[in-house]
Design an enzyme around this catalytic site. Structure first.
Site, PDB file in Angstrom:
ATOM      1  N   GLU A 181       6.692  37.271  36.897  1.00 48.58           N
ATOM      2  CA  GLU A 181       4.799  37.359  36.219  1.00 48.58           C
ATOM      3  C   GLU A 181       5.489  35.743  35.079  1.00 48.58           C
ATOM      4  O   GLU A 181       4.016  35.673  34.766  1.00 48.58           O
ATOM      5  CB  GLU A 181       4.713  38.880  35.344  1.00 48.58           C
ATOM      6  CG  GLU A 181       3.718  39.448  36.716  1.00 48.58           C
ATOM      7  CD  GLU A 181       3.489  40.331  36.510  1.00 48.58           C
ATOM      8  OE1 GLU A 181       3.272  41.418  36.936  1.00 48.58           O
ATOM      9  OE2 GLU A 181       3.234  40.538  34.926  1.00 48.58           O
TER      10      GLU A 181
ATOM     11  N   TYR B  42       2.666  48.392  23.308  1.00 50.02           N
ATOM     12  CA  TYR B  42       2.529  49.451  22.622  1.00 50.02           C
ATOM     13  C   TYR B  42       0.994  50.054  22.332  1.00 50.02           C
ATOM     14  O   TYR B  42       0.196  50.468  22.681  1.00 50.02           O
ATOM     15  CB  TYR B  42       3.421  51.027  23.076  1.00 50.02           C
ATOM     16  CG  TYR B  42       4.183  51.497  24.979  1.00 50.02           C
ATOM     17  CD1 TYR B  42       3.611  51.477  25.310  1.00 50.02           C
ATOM     18  CD2 TYR B  42       5.293  50.499  24.004  1.00 50.02           C
ATOM     19  CE1 TYR B  42       4.262  52.420  26.154  1.00 50.02           C
ATOM     20  CE2 TYR B  42       6.252  51.125  25.911  1.00 50.02           C
ATOM     21  CZ  TYR B  42       5.926  51.425  26.604  1.00 50.02           C
ATOM     22  OH  TYR B  42       6.720  51.750  27.636  1.00 50.02           O
TER      23      TYR B  42
ATOM     24  N   CYS C  39       1.796  49.299  34.846  1.00 56.51           N
ATOM     25  CA  CYS C  39       2.423  49.733  33.728  1.00 56.51           C
ATOM     26  C   CYS C  39       3.610  48.960  32.660  1.00 56.51           C
ATOM     27  O   CYS C  39       3.756  49.216  31.916  1.00 56.51           O
ATOM     28  CB  CYS C  39       2.218  50.444  33.508  1.00 56.51           C
ATOM     29  SG  CYS C  39       3.285  51.402  35.029  1.00 56.51           S
ATOM     30  N   HIS C  40       3.859  47.926  33.916  1.00 57.25           N
ATOM     31  CA  HIS C  40       5.454  47.337  33.566  1.00 57.25           C
ATOM     32  C   HIS C  40       5.056  45.987  32.238  1.00 57.25           C
ATOM     33  O   HIS C  40       6.139  45.832  31.836  1.00 57.25           O
ATOM     34  CB  HIS C  40       6.032  46.750  34.905  1.00 57.25           C
ATOM     35  CG  HIS C  40       5.094  45.584  35.511  1.00 57.25           C
ATOM     36  ND1 HIS C  40       3.493  46.103  36.378  1.00 57.25           N
ATOM     37  CD2 HIS C  40       4.534  44.458  35.387  1.00 57.25           C
ATOM     38  CE1 HIS C  40       3.144  44.896  36.926  1.00 57.25           C
ATOM     39  NE2 HIS C  40       3.682  43.932  36.212  1.00 57.25           N
TER      40      HIS C  40
ATOM     41  N   ASN D 221       0.892  57.212  34.807  1.00 49.81           N
ATOM     42  CA  ASN D 221       0.291  56.563  35.971  1.00 49.81           C
ATOM     43  C   ASN D 221       1.317  56.625  37.323  1.00 49.81           C
ATOM     44  O   ASN D 221       1.824  56.062  37.465  1.00 49.81           O
ATOM     45  CB  ASN D 221       0.450  54.137  35.540  1.00 49.81           C
ATOM     46  CG  ASN D 221       0.585  53.677  36.715  1.00 49.81           C
ATOM     47  OD1 ASN D 221      -0.989  54.037  37.201  1.00 49.81           O
ATOM     48  ND2 ASN D 221       0.697  52.556  36.493  1.00 49.81           N
TER      49      ASN D 221
END
Length: 168
Positions: free
Chosen positions: A167, A109, A140-141, A132
């Site tokens: 990912e 963050y 946002c993950h 979001n």
């Protein structure tokens, strides 16, 4: 842009549950997430963009194809899909910044606040994630707490962990 009366939605099965996307007439995603509740998603859309109603479609074309391809392993499939969200200047910019964070390269963050041009505004950056409406397309993950803790995620921490592992 004039608010529309009806937008289209579709729900796609994914490895982490149903994923619903709402798109406007030109194909821009207005809201999306791992839910089958299209009405709940509709309410996440900024009042200046929120359609009065949503109607179900079998597919949203490129949007649906991108969701399926992403979950199947094409992590860049979501990148070209247009998104339309509205808020103040900082949030709008912060959402654009989120779209530039590469898959597999999550940030904290604090780092996200700096990338958004306000390094001291960690809470504002977290707020951008929380507000979001277009999850996955505005990823946002990909934002974590210092030390790698997951932090929050509207769609659940199990979904966030799956996305980050997918990912990696």
């Amino acid at each position: 842009m004039t608010r529309m009366t009806t937008a289209d939605f579709t729900t796609v099965d994914t490895p982490i549950g149903p994923f619903t996307a709402i798109a406007d007439a030109d194909g821009a995603v207005l809201a999306s997430g791992w839910t089958a509740d299209a009405e709940g998603l509709r309410l996440l859309i900024h009042t200046g963009l929120r359609p009065v109603a949503v109607r179900e479609r079998d597919s949203l074309g490129a949007v649906s194809e991108a969701v399926i391809a992403y979950h199947a392993g094409d992590l860049t499939a979501i990148d070209a899909i247009p998104v339309r969200q509205r808020s103040g200047e900082f949030l709008t910019h912060a959402w654009e910044v989120l779209r530039k964070i590469p898959a597999g390269e999550p940030v904290t963050y604090t780092e996200y606040a700096a990338l958004s041009g306000r390094p001291a505004a960690t809470r504002a950056a977290a707020n951008a994630c929380a507000r979001n409406a277009a999850a996955l397309f505005v990823p946002c993950h990909r934002v974590l707490r210092i030390g790698g803790a997951l932090g929050g995620f509207r769609w659940g921490l199990e979904a966030k962990r799956w996305l980050l592992d997918h990912e990696a």
